[in-house]
Design a protein around this motif. Structure first.
Motif, PDB file in Angstrom:
ATOM      1  N   VAL A 147       4.581   5.636  90.783  1.00 50.21           N
ATOM      2  CA  VAL A 147       5.434   6.551  91.832  1.00 50.21           C
ATOM      3  C   VAL A 147       7.259   6.546  92.270  1.00 50.21           C
ATOM      4  O   VAL A 147       7.247   7.775  91.711  1.00 50.21           O
ATOM      5  CB  VAL A 147       4.951   6.832  93.514  1.00 50.21           C
ATOM      6  CG1 VAL A 147       5.841   7.908  94.987  1.00 50.21           C
ATOM      7  CG2 VAL A 147       3.269   7.722  94.143  1.00 50.21           C
ATOM      8  N   HIS A 170      11.208  20.233  92.378  1.00 55.57           N
ATOM      9  CA  HIS A 170      11.122  18.792  91.562  1.00 55.57           C
ATOM     10  C   HIS A 170       9.429  18.341  92.407  1.00 55.57           C
ATOM     11  O   HIS A 170       9.482  16.713  91.863  1.00 55.57           O
ATOM     12  CB  HIS A 170      12.018  18.232  92.746  1.00 55.57           C
ATOM     13  CG  HIS A 170      13.626  18.907  92.336  1.00 55.57           C
ATOM     14  ND1 HIS A 170      13.878  18.597  90.950  1.00 55.57           N
ATOM     15  CD2 HIS A 170      14.367  19.368  93.432  1.00 55.57           C
ATOM     16  CE1 HIS A 170      15.533  19.540  90.701  1.00 55.57           C
ATOM     17  NE2 HIS A 170      15.388  20.041  91.849  1.00 55.57           N
ATOM     18  N   GLY A 171       8.812  18.808  93.037  1.00 54.61           N
ATOM     19  CA  GLY A 171       7.976  18.187  93.651  1.00 54.61           C
ATOM     20  C   GLY A 171       7.260  17.636  92.342  1.00 54.61           C
ATOM     21  O   GLY A 171       5.854  17.816  92.166  1.00 54.61           O
ATOM     22  N   TYR A 207      13.497   2.764  97.683  1.00 50.18           N
ATOM     23  CA  TYR A 207      12.240   2.567  97.008  1.00 50.18           C
ATOM     24  C   TYR A 207      11.398   1.272  97.338  1.00 50.18           C
ATOM     25  O   TYR A 207       9.929   1.852  98.289  1.00 50.18           O
ATOM     26  CB  TYR A 207      11.348   3.458  96.029  1.00 50.18           C
ATOM     27  CG  TYR A 207      10.691   3.849  95.980  1.00 50.18           C
ATOM     28  CD1 TYR A 207       9.839   5.114  96.358  1.00 50.18           C
ATOM     29  CD2 TYR A 207       9.485   2.707  95.785  1.00 50.18           C
ATOM     30  CE1 TYR A 207       7.991   4.869  96.019  1.00 50.18           C
ATOM     31  CE2 TYR A 207       8.102   2.604  94.873  1.00 50.18           C
ATOM     32  CZ  TYR A 207       7.423   4.387  95.171  1.00 50.18           C
ATOM     33  OH  TYR A 207       6.446   4.333  95.442  1.00 50.18           O
ATOM     34  N   PHE A 219      10.832  11.326  98.839  1.00 52.87           N
ATOM     35  CA  PHE A 219      12.169  12.201  99.191  1.00 52.87           C
ATOM     36  C   PHE A 219      13.120  11.723 100.250  1.00 52.87           C
ATOM     37  O   PHE A 219      13.729  10.581 100.522  1.00 52.87           O
ATOM     38  CB  PHE A 219      12.435  13.416  98.512  1.00 52.87           C
ATOM     39  CG  PHE A 219      12.201  13.162  96.839  1.00 52.87           C
ATOM     40  CD1 PHE A 219      12.810  12.575  96.210  1.00 52.87           C
ATOM     41  CD2 PHE A 219      11.402  14.281  96.786  1.00 52.87           C
ATOM     42  CE1 PHE A 219      12.460  13.507  95.235  1.00 52.87           C
ATOM     43  CE2 PHE A 219      11.831  14.871  94.939  1.00 52.87           C
ATOM     44  CZ  PHE A 219      12.249  14.339  94.426  1.00 52.87           C
ATOM     45  N   ALA A 273       5.575  15.433  98.537  1.00 54.87           N
ATOM     46  CA  ALA A 273       6.751  15.252  97.410  1.00 54.87           C
ATOM     47  C   ALA A 273       8.027  15.409  98.482  1.00 54.87           C
ATOM     48  O   ALA A 273       8.353  13.885  98.425  1.00 54.87           O
ATOM     49  CB  ALA A 273       7.099  15.729  96.379  1.00 54.87           C
ATOM     50  N   ARG A 332       7.356  18.451  89.325  1.00 53.62           N
ATOM     51  CA  ARG A 332       7.837  17.290  88.126  1.00 53.62           C
ATOM     52  C   ARG A 332       7.267  16.471  88.780  1.00 53.62           C
ATOM     53  O   ARG A 332       7.214  15.045  87.643  1.00 53.62           O
ATOM     54  CB  ARG A 332       9.195  18.045  87.993  1.00 53.62           C
ATOM     55  CG  ARG A 332       9.903  17.064  87.135  1.00 53.62           C
ATOM     56  CD  ARG A 332       9.153  17.366  85.680  1.00 53.62           C
ATOM     57  NE  ARG A 332       9.414  16.780  84.390  1.00 53.62           N
ATOM     58  CZ  ARG A 332       9.089  16.461  83.574  1.00 53.62           C
ATOM     59  NH1 ARG A 332       8.034  16.642  83.292  1.00 53.62           N
ATOM     60  NH2 ARG A 332       9.306  15.691  82.877  1.00 53.62           N
ATOM     61  N   LEU A 333       7.394  15.769  89.256  1.00 53.87           N
ATOM     62  CA  LEU A 333       7.451  14.532  90.643  1.00 53.87           C
ATOM     63  C   LEU A 333       5.736  14.690  90.819  1.00 53.87           C
ATOM     64  O   LEU A 333       5.535  13.377  89.748  1.00 53.87           O
ATOM     65  CB  LEU A 333       7.246  14.536  91.895  1.00 53.87           C
ATOM     66  CG  LEU A 333       7.035  13.302  92.411  1.00 53.87           C
ATOM     67  CD1 LEU A 333       7.436  12.313  92.231  1.00 53.87           C
ATOM     68  CD2 LEU A 333       6.806  13.080  94.148  1.00 53.87           C
ATOM     69  N   ILE A 362       3.857  11.345  87.436  1.00 47.24           N
ATOM     70  CA  ILE A 362       2.288  10.930  89.043  1.00 47.24           C
ATOM     71  C   ILE A 362       1.498  11.019  87.392  1.00 47.24           C
ATOM     72  O   ILE A 362       0.749   9.875  86.641  1.00 47.24           O
ATOM     73  CB  ILE A 362       1.943  11.064  89.698  1.00 47.24           C
ATOM     74  CG1 ILE A 362       3.582  10.769  91.029  1.00 47.24           C
ATOM     75  CG2 ILE A 362       1.005   9.894  90.148  1.00 47.24           C
ATOM     76  CD1 ILE A 362       3.275  11.104  92.013  1.00 47.24           C
ATOM     77  N   THR A 408      12.599  12.341  88.220  1.00 49.80           N
ATOM     78  CA  THR A 408      12.621  12.738  88.859  1.00 49.80           C
ATOM     79  C   THR A 408      13.894  13.643  89.258  1.00 49.80           C
ATOM     80  O   THR A 408      14.172  14.723  88.832  1.00 49.80           O
ATOM     81  CB  THR A 408      11.813  13.468  89.937  1.00 49.80           C
ATOM     82  OG1 THR A 408       9.993  13.147  89.674  1.00 49.80           O
ATOM     83  CG2 THR A 408      11.644  14.819  89.693  1.00 49.80           C
ATOM     84  N   ALA A 439       8.331   7.521  88.910  1.00 53.34           N
ATOM     85  CA  ALA A 439       8.090   9.360  88.323  1.00 53.34           C
ATOM     86  C   ALA A 439       9.053   9.445  89.495  1.00 53.34           C
ATOM     87  O   ALA A 439       9.950  10.711  89.084  1.00 53.34           O
ATOM     88  CB  ALA A 439       6.756   9.840  88.924  1.00 53.34           C
ATOM     89  N   LEU A 440       9.358   9.433  90.464  1.00 49.53           N
ATOM     90  CA  LEU A 440      10.623   9.561  91.197  1.00 49.53           C
ATOM     91  C   LEU A 440      11.920   9.146  91.000  1.00 49.53           C
ATOM     92  O   LEU A 440      12.583  10.315  90.410  1.00 49.53           O
ATOM     93  CB  LEU A 440      10.551   8.293  92.749  1.00 49.53           C
ATOM     94  CG  LEU A 440      11.232   8.402  94.072  1.00 49.53           C
ATOM     95  CD1 LEU A 440      11.158  10.070  94.572  1.00 49.53           C
ATOM     96  CD2 LEU A 440      11.637   8.006  94.583  1.00 49.53           C
TER      97      LEU A 440
END
Ligand code: HEM
Length: 154
Positions: free
Chosen positions: A111, A25-26, A139, A68, A64, A28-29, A33, A118, A114-115
C-alpha cells in the motif's frame, strides 16, 4: 523521528490537491495495489466478487480517503510531537479491523508503494524526492502503529 516543517507542508499541500478528486485517486490507488499484489484483491469485500475494480464504490473511496487522510494527519503529528498519536480507540480499532480482515505485514509495504505512486501521478510537476520522503516517513509511522496494535491483539 520528527518531521520538519517543510516536510509537513509538502504533505499537506499535496493532500489538498489530492482530496479534490478522491474517486480518481482512490481508483488509481487500488489499481496499483492489485498490480503490485494481485493476491490482495480478496481481502477487500468490494473486490472479492468482481473482476474489475468498481468505479465510485463508496467503500473503496472511503478506504483510499482514510489512508491518505490519516497519513497526512500523522505527518502533522510527527512534526508537532515527534510521534504518531492516533486516538487510542481509533488505533485499536484500526488494528482489530485489519487483523480481522487478514491483512499481513507485507501488505503495508504494498500500500505504501501504491500510495506514493498515486501521489506522484496525482500532483504531477509538484512531485519531488522530498515530498516522497515526507509521505513515506508519515506512512511508515502510521503503519507501524497499526501493526503494533495488530500484534497486541493477535
Ligand atoms: C479497512 C484504514 C492499510 C486492507 C480499513 C478501515 C480503515 C482503514 C479506517 C475501516 C473501514 C471501515 O470499516 O469503515 C487504513 C489505513 C491504512 C490501511 C490508515 C494504512 C496506513 C491497509 C492495508 C491493507 C488494508 C495495507 C491491505 C492491503 C483493509 C481491508 C479493510 C480495511 C481489507 C476492510 C475493507 C472492506 O472489505 O470493506 N482500513 N488501512 N488496509 N483495510 Fe485498511
Amino acid at each position: 523521528m520528527a518531521l520538519t516543517e517543510k516536510q509537513e507542508a509538502l504533505v499537506k499541500e499535496s493532500w489538498e490537491l489530492m482530496k479534490q478528486d478522491i474517486p480518481r485517486h482512490g481508483f488509481r490507488l487500488f489499481a496499483l495495489i492489485l498490480e503490485i499484489a494481485p493476491g490482495a484483491k480478496d481481502l477487500f469485500s468490494f473486490l472479492r466478487d468482481t473482476d474489475e475494480i468498481p468505479e465510485n464504490n463508496p467503500k473503496l473511496k472511503a478506504h483510499a480517503a482514510r489512508v491518505f487522510k490519516l497519513t497526512c494527519e500523522s505527518a502533522v503529528q510527527l512534526r508537532e510531537k515527534g510521534e504518531v498519536v492516533v486516538a487510542d480507540t481509533t488505533l485499536k480499532w484500526l488494528g482489530s479491523v485489519h487483523l480481522r480482515k487478514g491483512v499481513l505485514q507485507p501488505h503495508f509495504e504494498v500500500v505504501k508503494e501504491a500510495l506514493l505512486k498515486t501521489i506522484e501521478e496525482g500532483v504531477g510537476e509538484k512531485w519531488s524526492e522530498e515530498m516522497k520522503n515526507a509521505w513515506g516517513e508519515a506512512y511508515d509511522h502510521l503503519a507501524a502503529a497499526i501493526m503494533g496494535e495488530m500484534q497486541v491483539e493477535a
